[in-house]
Design an enzyme around this catalytic site. Sequence first.
Site, PDB file in Angstrom:
ATOM      1  N   GLY A  31      23.468  33.770 -47.863  1.00 58.77           N
ATOM      2  CA  GLY A  31      23.083  32.316 -47.374  1.00 58.77           C
ATOM      3  C   GLY A  31      21.711  32.411 -46.442  1.00 58.77           C
ATOM      4  N   HIS A  37      14.951  36.701 -50.171  1.00 55.48           N
ATOM      5  CA  HIS A  37      15.999  36.681 -51.196  1.00 55.48           C
ATOM      6  C   HIS A  37      15.583  36.184 -52.526  1.00 55.48           C
ATOM      7  CE1 HIS A  37      18.345  35.847 -47.405  1.00 55.48           C
ATOM      8  NE2 HIS A  37      19.004  36.864 -47.761  1.00 55.48           N
ATOM      9  N   GLN A  61      31.887  41.934 -41.819  1.00 55.00           N
ATOM     10  CA  GLN A  61      30.888  42.888 -41.376  1.00 55.00           C
ATOM     11  C   GLN A  61      30.193  42.628 -40.013  1.00 55.00           C
ATOM     12  OE1 GLN A  61      28.807  41.703 -45.115  1.00 55.00           O
ATOM     13  NE2 GLN A  61      26.906  41.739 -43.798  1.00 55.00           N
ATOM     14  N   GLY A 147      18.011  44.588 -51.125  1.00 55.47           N
ATOM     15  CA  GLY A 147      16.705  44.485 -50.512  1.00 55.47           C
ATOM     16  C   GLY A 147      16.574  45.976 -49.809  1.00 55.47           C
ATOM     17  N   GLN A 148      15.376  46.321 -49.945  1.00 53.85           N
ATOM     18  CA  GLN A 148      14.869  47.612 -48.946  1.00 53.85           C
ATOM     19  C   GLN A 148      15.076  47.414 -47.482  1.00 53.85           C
ATOM     20  OE1 GLN A 148      11.148  49.827 -49.830  1.00 53.85           O
ATOM     21  NE2 GLN A 148      11.533  50.447 -47.851  1.00 53.85           N
ATOM     22  N   LYS A 149      14.921  45.911 -47.275  1.00 48.19           N
ATOM     23  CA  LYS A 149      14.856  45.691 -45.820  1.00 48.19           C
ATOM     24  C   LYS A 149      16.228  46.267 -45.271  1.00 48.19           C
ATOM     25  CE  LYS A 149      14.907  43.048 -42.185  1.00 48.19           C
ATOM     26  NZ  LYS A 149      16.247  42.882 -41.923  1.00 48.19           N
ATOM     27  N   ASP A 150      17.301  46.523 -45.662  1.00 53.15           N
ATOM     28  CA  ASP A 150      18.687  46.771 -45.225  1.00 53.15           C
ATOM     29  C   ASP A 150      18.579  48.216 -45.907  1.00 53.15           C
ATOM     30  OD1 ASP A 150      19.751  44.577 -43.610  1.00 53.15           O
ATOM     31  OD2 ASP A 150      19.145  43.833 -45.447  1.00 53.15           O
TER      32      ASP A 150
HETATM   33  P1  AMP Z   1      21.453  39.133 -46.292  1.00 56.05           P
HETATM   34  O1  AMP Z   1      21.588  37.647 -46.788  1.00 56.05           O
HETATM   35  O2  AMP Z   1      20.782  38.970 -45.049  1.00 56.05           O
HETATM   36  O3  AMP Z   1      22.916  39.690 -46.444  1.00 56.05           O
HETATM   37  O4  AMP Z   1      20.552  39.556 -47.497  1.00 56.05           O
HETATM   38  C1  AMP Z   1      21.024  39.727 -48.705  1.00 56.05           C
HETATM   39  C2  AMP Z   1      19.931  40.610 -49.589  1.00 56.05           C
HETATM   40  O5  AMP Z   1      18.651  40.149 -49.349  1.00 56.05           O
HETATM   41  C3  AMP Z   1      20.351  41.882 -49.064  1.00 56.05           C
HETATM   42  O6  AMP Z   1      20.402  42.964 -50.155  1.00 56.05           O
HETATM   43  C4  AMP Z   1      19.062  42.120 -48.218  1.00 56.05           C
HETATM   44  O7  AMP Z   1      18.533  43.408 -48.084  1.00 56.05           O
HETATM   45  C5  AMP Z   1      18.229  41.288 -48.967  1.00 56.05           C
HETATM   46  N1  AMP Z   1      17.054  40.770 -48.107  1.00 56.05           N
HETATM   47  C6  AMP Z   1      17.243  40.292 -46.859  1.00 56.05           C
HETATM   48  N2  AMP Z   1      15.857  40.329 -46.253  1.00 56.05           N
HETATM   49  C7  AMP Z   1      15.032  40.754 -47.371  1.00 56.05           C
HETATM   50  C8  AMP Z   1      13.360  40.834 -47.168  1.00 56.05           C
HETATM   51  N3  AMP Z   1      12.716  40.685 -46.245  1.00 56.05           N
HETATM   52  N4  AMP Z   1      12.947  41.430 -48.345  1.00 56.05           N
HETATM   53  C9  AMP Z   1      13.644  41.762 -49.359  1.00 56.05           C
HETATM   54  N5  AMP Z   1      14.876  41.759 -49.439  1.00 56.05           N
HETATM   55  C10 AMP Z   1      15.604  41.301 -48.366  1.00 56.05           C
END
Ligand code: AMP
Length: 286
Positions: A31, A37, A61, A147-150
Amino acid sequence: MKIVRSPTAMTDWSERLLREGVNIGFVPTMGALHDGHRALIRQARLRCDALVVSLFVNPTQFGPQEDLAKYPRTLPQDRALCRAEGVDVCFEPTAQAMYPEGFQTIVTLPTIARRWEGERRPHHFSGVATVVTKLFGMVRPQLAFFGQKDFQQSALVRQLVKDLNLGVEISVCPTVREADGLAMSSRNVYLTQDERTRAVTLYKSLRAGAEAIRRGVTDGEAVQSVMVQVVKGEAAMTIDYLAVCDPFTLEPLSTVTSRVVLLGAVRIGSVRLIDNLLVTLPRRSS
Ligand code: AMP
């Protein structure tokens, strides 16, 4: 758009569609959705017939000293974004439904989770691997978007799917950035205005490392020290790690190869930022 809270109802919905031959795409999130996202959701919408987005702040986590309690929660806005992007189901299970009394199974990937984020956040990746396995079991997607971010997380998910024969195709989407280059993150709201201005230094340091590689620097430590120098120039920032790695094994490289990933994590005030850049060198013709 349907809002589904019960895991059983989620699986019933998916199984009905699967019987009709519909292909299901899935974007797992915690979220607090932003344009990063949104890009994942758009990519998924283009490639799948039916689309599920999960909104679940996964307690397993987070470490005991981490930000689980204050993690941003913006459910009405998240649902509105999903509706606007044509999502079919927002899956919003409760922690109780995900981890009922008597829950025991933990999924761990000792090698890929050993370094970097895994070293600084000891139980983080077993929490991620366990929840992703459970969510895949509930949603039954053919395709899932990360996301490549992680970067390390996406490598871990690919390995998990392979090792456990989960039969889900994993698509990794490029990092979406703010105008100055800072990688978008739900945690960026924790930054004060001053920290926000300085936060871009992490991206600048990765860029400097990538430029050094493109200029012909091949020694891994030399590239790393270029990145370190940039962050050291920002007094408010401390380094967790800055590393030059193989993008498949995530092991540090002493000599740069044709494809490397630069990984970084820093702290600014109370906020921890992570980012990465993939660097691909053109093959030299012989
Ligand atoms: P999170 O809600 O932070 O757990 O992220 C959910 C998904 O969104 C994960 O696969 C993240 O890698 C991806 N995500 C988060 N930030 C970015 C971003 N800036 N660009 C692309 N994907 C992202």
